[in-house]
Scaffold this active site. Structure first.
Site: not given
Length: 349
Positions: A167, A194, A287
């Site tokens: 991310s 992401h 995540d």
């Protein structure tokens, strides 16, 4: 929510201020005309979110993002006149820690601002990703009532797989890891970063230019193949089906992280019969932590990036208990290359 605006164009600053202040709950904390001024203001008056332009005098947006994330970390959304023209700078800024990018709103003939809704949607998404706003609904994405089905596919038809989740700061980390892998890498590589779907194709091209590897977006229905590097390409979640092919699904809808590393890792535990390796890199939030634990329980080799080289030590910190090895960025690529040497080299693409 207090927002800092960074842009050297007075008309752009006016547009941003009007769009932001029209939305309930948002206020403009300060305005900066270049990246250096933005850094000084972040140090003196930390905002909840910075809306960062890219092309500016004194210090551009990519360099300002790097310095802010190093000295006064806060969520940063790139807002620039042309995302496409400035694509390389967008990915550079995202590599330094920017969470997303969007076009600067412009005044339309009807007096409204074209692109205002897109900007506000991106601000909300960045606020959710960074924890400044709480999701409307959350639940365990791995409920006990939904156990994994037994794998029935023929293991011989599946190549070894390296799965990577990233991310905030991910583009730069991914580029460094991929550059350290041999050209004839013996495993398939699947990446969940992401990133907005609008930038996935450009990110794949940017990674290819930085690493010397061919990088493509994962196409629905296409199987992951040894020697190929694929990047999740939509705002839906990437998963694999029982045949080993890529599938995109909007479910679970309530997950803020899109595409989700956890959802992808779970699908590998369910459908990929050959244990491979999984890595969680720099990023905000959690995540990937639950998915990495699940893969470890299914015999996968698990890694997490260390705190020194993580732009944000959120995702890898959450995943650390599931990681068999916690390595800093310069050591991850060589360690993965060594791990996969036991497999025959893939045909060079």
């Amino acid at each position: 929510m207090k927002i800092g605006l960074v842009n050297d164009m007075p008309l752009a600053l006016t547009a941003l201020r009007r769009v932001v202040e029209k939305a309930p709950g948002y206020t403009v904390l300060w305005e900066a005309r270049d990246g250096r001024e933005a850094l000084q203001l972040c140090l003196a008056q930390p905002p909840d979110i910075v809306l960062m332009d890219l092309i500016m005098p004194v210090m551009d947006g990519a360099e300002a993002t790097r310095e802010i994330m190093r000295r006064a970390p806060c969520p940063i959304l790139v807002v620039t006149a042309s995302v496409t023209v400035n694509a390389a700078k967008v990915y550079e800024a995202m590599g330094h820690g920017a969470l997303d990018a969007v076009r600067t709103p412009t005044l339309a003939n009807n007096g409204e601002f074209d692109g205002a809704a897109a900007l506000l949607a991106k601000i909300e998404r960045v606020a959710l990703l960074s924890g400044k706003l709480k999701p409307r609904e959350t639940r365990n994405i791995f409920p006990a009532a939904a156990p994994l089905a037994a794998i029935s596919a023929d293991p011989a038809s599946f190549p070894p797989l390296l799965a990577i989740g990233a991310s905030t700061g991910g583009p730069q980390a991914l580029a460094e890891i991929l550059a350290a892998l041999p050209k004839r890498f013996p495993a398939a590589i699947a990446i969940v970063q992401h990133v907005d779907a609008e930038f996935a194709e450009g990110l794949a091209q940017w990674l290819a230019s930085r690493t010397g590897h061919e990088v493509a977006t994962a196409r629905a229905g296409k199987r992951f193949e040894a020697g190929h590097i694929c990047l999740a390409a939509t705002a839906d979640h990437l998963v694999v089906d029982a045949t080993g092919a890529a599938v995109y699904t909007p479910l679970p809808r309530e997950i803020v992280y899109r595409p989700s590393v956890d959802v992808f890792f779970r699908s590998l535990a369910q459908h990929w019969p050959v244990p491979g390796a999984a890595v969680v890199l720099t990023g905000m939030g959690r995540d990937g932590a639950a998915g990495l634990q699940l893969l470890r329980e299914h015999g996968w080799r698990t890694f997490a990036q260390g705190p020194r080289t993580s732009i944000v030590y959120g995702m890898p910190k959450a995943a650390a208990p599931a990681a068999q090895e916690i390595l800093e960025l310069p050591d991850l690529g060589p360690a993965l290359a060594k791990l996969f040497r036991k497999f025959p080299a893939a045909t060079e693409t």
